[in-house]
Design a protein around this motif. Structure first.
Motif, PDB file in Angstrom:
ATOM      1  N   LYS A 328      27.715  -1.826  34.077  1.00 11.22           N
ATOM      2  CA  LYS A 328      28.715  -0.773  34.246  1.00 11.22           C
ATOM      3  C   LYS A 328      30.089  -1.382  34.487  1.00 11.22           C
ATOM      4  O   LYS A 328      30.184  -2.490  35.023  1.00 11.22           O
ATOM      5  N   PHE A 330      30.325   0.027  31.549  1.00  5.60           N
ATOM      6  CA  PHE A 330      30.055   0.195  30.125  1.00  5.60           C
ATOM      7  C   PHE A 330      28.569   0.429  29.880  1.00  5.60           C
ATOM      8  O   PHE A 330      27.720  -0.085  30.623  1.00  5.60           O
ATOM      9  N   TYR A 337      32.059   3.284  27.300  1.00  4.55           N
ATOM     10  CA  TYR A 337      31.801   3.495  28.719  1.00  4.55           C
ATOM     11  C   TYR A 337      30.461   4.200  28.939  1.00  4.55           C
ATOM     12  O   TYR A 337      29.881   4.767  28.003  1.00  4.55           O
ATOM     13  N   HIS A 421      38.259   3.843  39.439  1.00  3.42           N
ATOM     14  CA  HIS A 421      37.841   2.666  38.682  1.00  3.42           C
ATOM     15  C   HIS A 421      38.476   1.380  39.198  1.00  3.42           C
ATOM     16  O   HIS A 421      37.997   0.281  38.894  1.00  3.42           O
ATOM     17  N   PRO A 428      33.771   4.283  35.297  1.00  6.89           N
ATOM     18  CA  PRO A 428      34.757   4.340  34.214  1.00  6.89           C
ATOM     19  C   PRO A 428      36.009   5.089  34.670  1.00  6.89           C
ATOM     20  O   PRO A 428      35.943   5.932  35.570  1.00  6.89           O
TER      21      PRO A 428
END
Length: 489
Positions: A328, A330, A337, A421, A428
């Protein structure tokens, strides 16, 4: 963005996939990849020595493997496809476009694997009647073990790609996607771990099968089988240690660096403090068990083997959980994302608004009259792939811990979401415009008094697509609006 939102609020999308995927990986690694070579080894040993006990043991093991892999293993494999396509269709669609030919080959290999295990198992008794037939039959076992490993080898390439696509981000070729920086280290790690898991499972089953057998012949055979397995598994434990170090050293630095921030703010598991020590302690215990089996074959208790098997299962499950987490924010490294939105689509969505490009959203524009409803739509599009309202990883519980009995302030929530973020790398950035951000904050603040869970399209129905919505280019499909504009010009 181009699909209706599927969501089960009490369990959450992440846990839905995790339960199915971890069960599948355990069966695949321990039985299909790790134990099948042992079955072929035992069959070969029976041919070499002329001792029918090797052949009988191999057949009993294969019967268990056959039942598990063709039922639970096959169903959970299909379940991964089904759940992933429901939860994040944009991500699975992109992966299919990148790895179409790789997956096509994997499907052919899988069909061959299923055919081989059926032939291998169902022809066993008939092949035992003739030496020449037995030699041909053993080839099916070798081919089956090989094809089972090839299936994993292809899938591991895709798993590595999702963590670090490497040069594919620039050249977009199948080969660069397959041979990504994470591929070979992860393949070596999983291969060695699967072989160790398979060996320990067979040692446990061997003890289970031999309960009540007291003849000298049975005791001697058990010692021979345990001694052979101990030597086999000791080699793979050594390879596992080297593969673990190799794999750890190629994990991108930003993935490891994100964990201290996550641990400081949420109850996530630390790669360094938990997984590393579980791996080290687990390998030491398994190694000592194998050493004891080698020095005193047949004298290690079934309980110790059972604990080793459970420990290896826990290690693999924890590995899968942490591997998914450190990827993460992604779902496909640096490309898409976790919310299913491509990195390059963010400027467009933040300019026009997320709802303007969500085909199945019921609202296109935020107004004073529809703020909460619009916020709910934004939550559906941007948050539900990872979060629930009331269930696992629920937003309502997190806000409750943050605020307690105090009123939930939408302005404070807005300020947090705008910069989340930066504080939590695994989150994301917010993908919509300012009006949608405020609408989402208002919806989240309303959850203090509104305890209704969020229902996906499978319960609430699919909104009729609005002609105002534009077509976006998720995956590798061309942007239809741009194509039409070019044609008109």
């Amino acid at each position: 963005m181009d699909f209706p939102i599927f969501h089960i609020d009490f369990i959450g999308n992440r846990l839905l996939i995790a339960i199915d995927a971890i069960l599948h990986v355990i069966i695949n690694h321990a039985f299909a990849i790790g134990a099948l070579p042992v079955v072929a080894l035992f069959e070969f040993k029976g041919m070499q020595t002329g001792n029918r006990q090797w052949d009988d043991l191999a057949y009993r093991l294969l019967k268990i493997i056959f039942i598990l892999t063709t039922t639970v293993g096959a169903l959970t494999g299909v379940g991964i496809w089904f759940s992933a396509a429901l939860v994040n269709p944009a991500a699975i669609g992109s992966l299919i476009r990148v790895f179409f030919w790789g997956w096509f080959v994997e499907w052919l290999v899988f069909v061959t694997e299923v055919s081989l295990i059926m032939v291998y198992f169902l022809s066993w008794q008939q092949a035992a009647k003739c030496v020449d037939a037995k030699r041909k039959h053993l080839r099916f076992g070798v081919f089956l073990a090989t094809f089972s490993w090839i299936t994993m080898a292809i899938i591991v390439a895709i798993l590595g790609f999702m963590m670090d696509p490497g040069s594919w981000l620039s050249d977009r070729s199948l080969l660069s996607g397959l041979f990504n920086p994470m591929y070979l280290p992860q393949l070596a790690f999983r291969t060695a771990l699967a072989m160790v898991m398979g060996s320990m499972v067979v040692l446990f089953l061997l003890c289970l099968f031999s309960r009540g057998e007291t003849s000298v012949r049975d005791v001697e055979f058990k010692r021979d089988a345990v001694s052979l397995l101990s030597r086999w598994s000791a080699v793979w434990v050594l390879l596992l240690i080297f593969a673990s170090v190799w794999y750890y050293n190629v994990v991108p630095g930003h993935m490891l660096e994100s964990l201290p921030v996550a641990i400081a703010t949420q109850d996530y598991v630390s790669w360094h403090s938990s997984l590393k020590w579980l791996l080290i302690i687990g390998l030491i215990f398994v190694g000592l068990t194998i050493r004891a089996s080698f020095k005193c074959p047949g004298e290690v208790s079934m309980k110790r083997y059972a604990f080793s098997v459970l420990l290896l299962f826990a290690m693999l499950g924890q590995f899968e959980r942490v591997r998914e987490f450190i990827r993460k924010p992604f779902i496909i490294g640096q490309y898409m994302y976790a919310n299913g939105i491509r990195v390059e689509e963010y400027p467009l969505l933040q300019r026009d608004g997320l709802l303007q490009h969500a085909i199945y959203a019921g609202i296109r524009e935020v107004t004073p009259d529809n703020t909460l409803h619009a916020g709910r739509e934004v939550f559906a599009q941007a948050c539900t792939r990872c979060h629930t309202v009331k269930g696992v990883n629920g937003i309502r519980a997190q806000l409750q811990r943050m605020y307690g009995d105090k009123p939930w302030d939408a302005k404070i929530i807005t300020a947090y979401l705008e910069n989340m973020h930066n504080a939590r790398y695994f989150m994301p950035p917010f993908p919509g415009n300012n009006e949608e951000l405020k609408a989402l904050s208002a919806y989240l603040a309303s959850l203090q008094k509104n305890a209704e869970p969020f229902h996906g399209a499978q319960v609430s129905g699919i909104p009729k697509p609005d002609s105002v919505a534009t077509s976006t280019s998720y995956g590798f499909l061309p942007d239809l609006s741009k194509v039409l504009t070019g044609v008109n010009e």
